[in-house]
Design a protein around this motif. Structure first.
Motif, PDB file in Angstrom:
ATOM      1  N   ARG A 162      11.569   2.839  -1.019  1.00 40.93           N
ATOM      2  CA  ARG A 162      10.714   3.611  -0.129  1.00 40.93           C
ATOM      3  C   ARG A 162       9.367   3.129  -0.379  1.00 40.93           C
ATOM      4  O   ARG A 162       8.405   3.062   0.566  1.00 40.93           O
ATOM      5  CB  ARG A 162      10.747   5.052  -0.269  1.00 40.93           C
ATOM      6  CG  ARG A 162      12.303   5.552  -0.343  1.00 40.93           C
ATOM      7  CD  ARG A 162      12.343   6.672   0.768  1.00 40.93           C
ATOM      8  NE  ARG A 162      12.038   7.757   0.348  1.00 40.93           N
ATOM      9  CZ  ARG A 162      12.337   9.062   0.903  1.00 40.93           C
ATOM     10  NH1 ARG A 162      13.375   9.087   1.874  1.00 40.93           N
ATOM     11  NH2 ARG A 162      11.958  10.161   0.435  1.00 40.93           N
ATOM     12  N   CYS A 163       8.807   2.950  -1.669  1.00 41.24           N
ATOM     13  CA  CYS A 163       7.277   2.607  -1.657  1.00 41.24           C
ATOM     14  C   CYS A 163       7.458   1.572  -2.757  1.00 41.24           C
ATOM     15  O   CYS A 163       7.123   1.524  -3.702  1.00 41.24           O
ATOM     16  CB  CYS A 163       6.438   3.725  -2.270  1.00 41.24           C
ATOM     17  SG  CYS A 163       4.829   3.413  -2.385  1.00 41.24           S
ATOM     18  N   PRO A 164       6.955   0.355  -2.083  1.00 39.91           N
ATOM     19  CA  PRO A 164       6.956  -1.086  -3.033  1.00 39.91           C
ATOM     20  C   PRO A 164       5.755  -1.040  -3.632  1.00 39.91           C
ATOM     21  O   PRO A 164       5.866  -1.524  -4.675  1.00 39.91           O
ATOM     22  CB  PRO A 164       6.808  -2.160  -1.892  1.00 39.91           C
ATOM     23  CG  PRO A 164       7.629  -1.710  -0.600  1.00 39.91           C
ATOM     24  CD  PRO A 164       7.323  -0.075  -0.662  1.00 39.91           C
ATOM     25  N   TYR A 165       4.768  -0.276  -3.134  1.00 36.96           N
ATOM     26  CA  TYR A 165       3.483  -0.295  -4.033  1.00 36.96           C
ATOM     27  C   TYR A 165       3.593   0.487  -5.416  1.00 36.96           C
ATOM     28  O   TYR A 165       3.337  -0.145  -6.347  1.00 36.96           O
ATOM     29  CB  TYR A 165       2.350   0.364  -3.123  1.00 36.96           C
ATOM     30  CG  TYR A 165       1.095   0.832  -3.972  1.00 36.96           C
ATOM     31  CD1 TYR A 165       0.035  -0.284  -3.816  1.00 36.96           C
ATOM     32  CD2 TYR A 165       0.932   1.780  -4.579  1.00 36.96           C
ATOM     33  CE1 TYR A 165      -1.082  -0.326  -4.447  1.00 36.96           C
ATOM     34  CE2 TYR A 165      -0.236   2.051  -5.392  1.00 36.96           C
ATOM     35  CZ  TYR A 165      -1.409   1.109  -5.312  1.00 36.96           C
ATOM     36  OH  TYR A 165      -2.365   1.169  -6.055  1.00 36.96           O
ATOM     37  N   CYS A 166       4.295   1.585  -5.249  1.00 37.04           N
ATOM     38  CA  CYS A 166       4.402   2.378  -6.391  1.00 37.04           C
ATOM     39  C   CYS A 166       5.348   1.683  -7.332  1.00 37.04           C
ATOM     40  O   CYS A 166       5.270   1.711  -8.652  1.00 37.04           O
ATOM     41  CB  CYS A 166       4.901   3.947  -6.047  1.00 37.04           C
ATOM     42  SG  CYS A 166       3.631   4.627  -5.537  1.00 37.04           S
ATOM     43  N   ARG A 167       6.455   1.191  -6.696  1.00 37.68           N
ATOM     44  CA  ARG A 167       7.534   0.187  -7.819  1.00 37.68           C
ATOM     45  C   ARG A 167       6.834  -0.725  -8.196  1.00 37.68           C
ATOM     46  O   ARG A 167       6.976  -0.993  -9.618  1.00 37.68           O
ATOM     47  CB  ARG A 167       8.426  -0.080  -6.610  1.00 37.68           C
ATOM     48  CG  ARG A 167       9.584  -0.601  -7.565  1.00 37.68           C
ATOM     49  CD  ARG A 167      10.811  -1.277  -6.547  1.00 37.68           C
ATOM     50  NE  ARG A 167      12.022  -1.585  -7.210  1.00 37.68           N
ATOM     51  CZ  ARG A 167      13.015  -2.129  -6.678  1.00 37.68           C
ATOM     52  NH1 ARG A 167      13.100  -2.280  -5.312  1.00 37.68           N
ATOM     53  NH2 ARG A 167      14.150  -2.347  -7.233  1.00 37.68           N
ATOM     54  N   ARG A 175       0.098   9.143  -2.586  1.00 33.44           N
ATOM     55  CA  ARG A 175      -0.726   9.235  -3.809  1.00 33.44           C
ATOM     56  C   ARG A 175      -0.676   8.453  -4.867  1.00 33.44           C
ATOM     57  O   ARG A 175      -0.853   8.841  -6.100  1.00 33.44           O
ATOM     58  CB  ARG A 175      -0.945  10.714  -4.037  1.00 33.44           C
ATOM     59  CG  ARG A 175      -1.413  11.514  -3.003  1.00 33.44           C
ATOM     60  CD  ARG A 175      -1.576  13.035  -3.418  1.00 33.44           C
ATOM     61  NE  ARG A 175      -1.708  13.764  -2.310  1.00 33.44           N
ATOM     62  CZ  ARG A 175      -1.268  14.276  -1.103  1.00 33.44           C
ATOM     63  NH1 ARG A 175       0.190  13.559  -1.166  1.00 33.44           N
ATOM     64  NH2 ARG A 175      -1.318  14.897  -0.285  1.00 33.44           N
ATOM     65  N   GLN A 176      -0.065   7.246  -4.668  1.00 29.32           N
ATOM     66  CA  GLN A 176       0.167   6.102  -5.780  1.00 29.32           C
ATOM     67  C   GLN A 176       1.053   6.632  -6.779  1.00 29.32           C
ATOM     68  O   GLN A 176       0.899   6.523  -8.044  1.00 29.32           O
ATOM     69  CB  GLN A 176      -1.036   5.993  -6.213  1.00 29.32           C
ATOM     70  CG  GLN A 176      -1.754   4.792  -5.444  1.00 29.32           C
ATOM     71  CD  GLN A 176      -2.682   5.546  -4.363  1.00 29.32           C
ATOM     72  OE1 GLN A 176      -3.142   6.821  -4.693  1.00 29.32           O
ATOM     73  NE2 GLN A 176      -2.622   5.129  -3.262  1.00 29.32           N
ATOM     74  N   SER A 177       2.066   7.724  -6.398  1.00 29.50           N
ATOM     75  CA  SER A 177       2.694   8.327  -7.345  1.00 29.50           C
ATOM     76  C   SER A 177       4.090   8.770  -6.909  1.00 29.50           C
ATOM     77  O   SER A 177       4.751   9.848  -7.393  1.00 29.50           O
ATOM     78  CB  SER A 177       1.951   9.584  -8.158  1.00 29.50           C
ATOM     79  OG  SER A 177       1.907  10.519  -7.009  1.00 29.50           O
ATOM     80  N   CYS A 178       4.557   8.076  -6.188  1.00 30.15           N
ATOM     81  CA  CYS A 178       5.977   8.150  -5.552  1.00 30.15           C
ATOM     82  C   CYS A 178       7.192   8.159  -6.605  1.00 30.15           C
ATOM     83  O   CYS A 178       6.975   7.189  -7.700  1.00 30.15           O
ATOM     84  CB  CYS A 178       6.280   7.106  -4.449  1.00 30.15           C
ATOM     85  SG  CYS A 178       5.055   6.957  -3.026  1.00 30.15           S
ATOM     86  N   PRO A 179       8.009   8.837  -6.426  1.00 31.70           N
ATOM     87  CA  PRO A 179       9.245   8.981  -7.665  1.00 31.70           C
ATOM     88  C   PRO A 179       9.804   7.622  -7.448  1.00 31.70           C
ATOM     89  O   PRO A 179      10.376   6.979  -6.376  1.00 31.70           O
ATOM     90  CB  PRO A 179       9.994  10.216  -6.824  1.00 31.70           C
ATOM     91  CG  PRO A 179       9.624  10.451  -5.336  1.00 31.70           C
ATOM     92  CD  PRO A 179       8.090   9.783  -5.302  1.00 31.70           C
ATOM     93  N   THR A 231       0.843  -1.271   0.051  1.00 35.18           N
ATOM     94  CA  THR A 231       0.059   0.121   0.137  1.00 35.18           C
ATOM     95  C   THR A 231       0.783   1.131  -0.077  1.00 35.18           C
ATOM     96  O   THR A 231       1.906   1.211   0.713  1.00 35.18           O
ATOM     97  CB  THR A 231      -0.882  -0.044   1.254  1.00 35.18           C
ATOM     98  OG1 THR A 231      -0.218  -0.323   2.227  1.00 35.18           O
ATOM     99  CG2 THR A 231      -2.094  -0.876   0.955  1.00 35.18           C
ATOM    100  N   CYS A 232       0.369   2.281  -0.640  1.00 37.14           N
ATOM    101  CA  CYS A 232       1.113   3.491  -0.842  1.00 37.14           C
ATOM    102  C   CYS A 232       0.517   4.500   0.237  1.00 37.14           C
ATOM    103  O   CYS A 232      -0.582   4.620   0.491  1.00 37.14           O
ATOM    104  CB  CYS A 232       0.972   4.098  -2.110  1.00 37.14           C
ATOM    105  SG  CYS A 232       1.867   5.771  -2.482  1.00 37.14           S
ATOM    106  N   ALA A 233       1.638   4.987   1.135  1.00 38.62           N
ATOM    107  CA  ALA A 233       1.196   6.130   1.900  1.00 38.62           C
ATOM    108  C   ALA A 233       1.092   7.258   1.554  1.00 38.62           C
ATOM    109  O   ALA A 233       0.578   8.194   2.153  1.00 38.62           O
ATOM    110  CB  ALA A 233       2.559   6.075   3.148  1.00 38.62           C
TER     111      ALA A 233
END
Ligand SMILES: [Zn+2]
Ligand SMILES: [Zn+2]
Length: 237
Positions: free
Chosen positions: A99-104, A87-91, A83-85
């Motif tokens: 940092r964000c497996p979701y966005c990855r 807005r589903q658009s992490c760099p 889950t992204c902490a």
DNA sequence: TCTCAAGGCCAT
DNA sequence: ATGGCCTTGAGA
């Protein structure tokens, strides 16, 4: 170039190039790292479409880096749910990809990585059904490059990295002052070269210009053309 | 045979 | 959990 314990930064700057910029990844806000001299000039300079790291081959459908390969494998094998902490658009770059497996993972899927290529039975080796696809993709890339090389089309050169040490301040001066306006008589050139940092040990440099194919690169750089879209430049120190 | 992408290993 | 390096093995 003294290779100390921190020999990381003692490397040739990495360069991408590209014909007229059209094939450049539009979303390339990658903060690319430097690349070893060994890699430069030998391996095609391809960038991972997910994080911008160096590619290690075809993985689950397309060319990606080693770490995104491993990440995708683990994610699918273990049915990971992220889950992204934000807005589903992490760099996504090499510094922030973990940092964000979701966005990855989202980006992995977005760029075309295939879950089906992860084997349910964990059989190793051999070839899967994508084998032929990889082959075609390879030769497609090669054809395009052969064409671009012979077409004489303008090409774009990006240089980004850290120069460990220039033999003389003069070289830097040339690189710096000749940037946007002084590249002689080239209607296509639009270069932007920036230098910052004052330490003599390491000097971040950035160059992005478009040159005619028959035009030499500016000053104290050598050009190794591999494929039309990938040019490696080494700063002579 | 050789290739090279898929899985495995393991230090961090 | 990450990611660099290793081993495997069907297809060319
Ligand atoms: Zn990647
Ligand atoms: Zn995110």
């Amino acid at each position: 170039c003294k290779a100390g314990p921190e020999s990381d930064r003692c490397q040739a700057p990495q360069v991408h190039s590209d014909s007229t910029g059209t094939m450049f990844h539009p979303d390339q806000s990658f903060n690319t790292q430097t690349e070893t001299e060994a890699d430069a000039g030998v391996t095609p300079v391809e960038r991972c479409p997910i994080c911008g790291d160096r590619v290690s081959g075809y993985h689950y459908g397309l060319l990606t880096c080693e770490s995104c390969k491993g990440f995708f494998k683990r994610s699918v094998q273990n049915n990971k749910l992220y889950t992204c902490a934000e807005r589903q658009s992490c760099p996504m770059d090499t510094a922030q990809r973990k940092r964000c497996p979701y966005c990855r993972f989202q980006k992995c899927l977005a760029v075309g990585m295939r879950k089906e290529a992860v084997r349910a039975d964990r059989m190793r080796g051999g070839r899967n059904k994508f084998g032929p696809l990889y082959r075609r993709d390879r030769q497609l890339k090669q054809q395009r490059e052969a064409y671009l090389l012979s077409s004489g089309a303008p090409y774009r050169v990006k240089l980004e990295g850290i120069v460990a040490q220039l033999s003389s301040p003069h070289e830097l001066h040339l690189l710096t002052t000749h940037s946007p306006t002084t590249l002689p008589s080239d209607p296509f050139h639009q270069s932007q070269l920036a230098t910052s940092g004052l330490g003599q040990a390491e000097l971040p440099i950035l160059m992005d210009c478009t040159l005619n194919r028959n035009q030499p690169l500016p000053y104290h750089t050598t050009l190794h053309t591999q494929f039309a879209h990938n040019v490696v430049i080494q700063i002579q120190t």
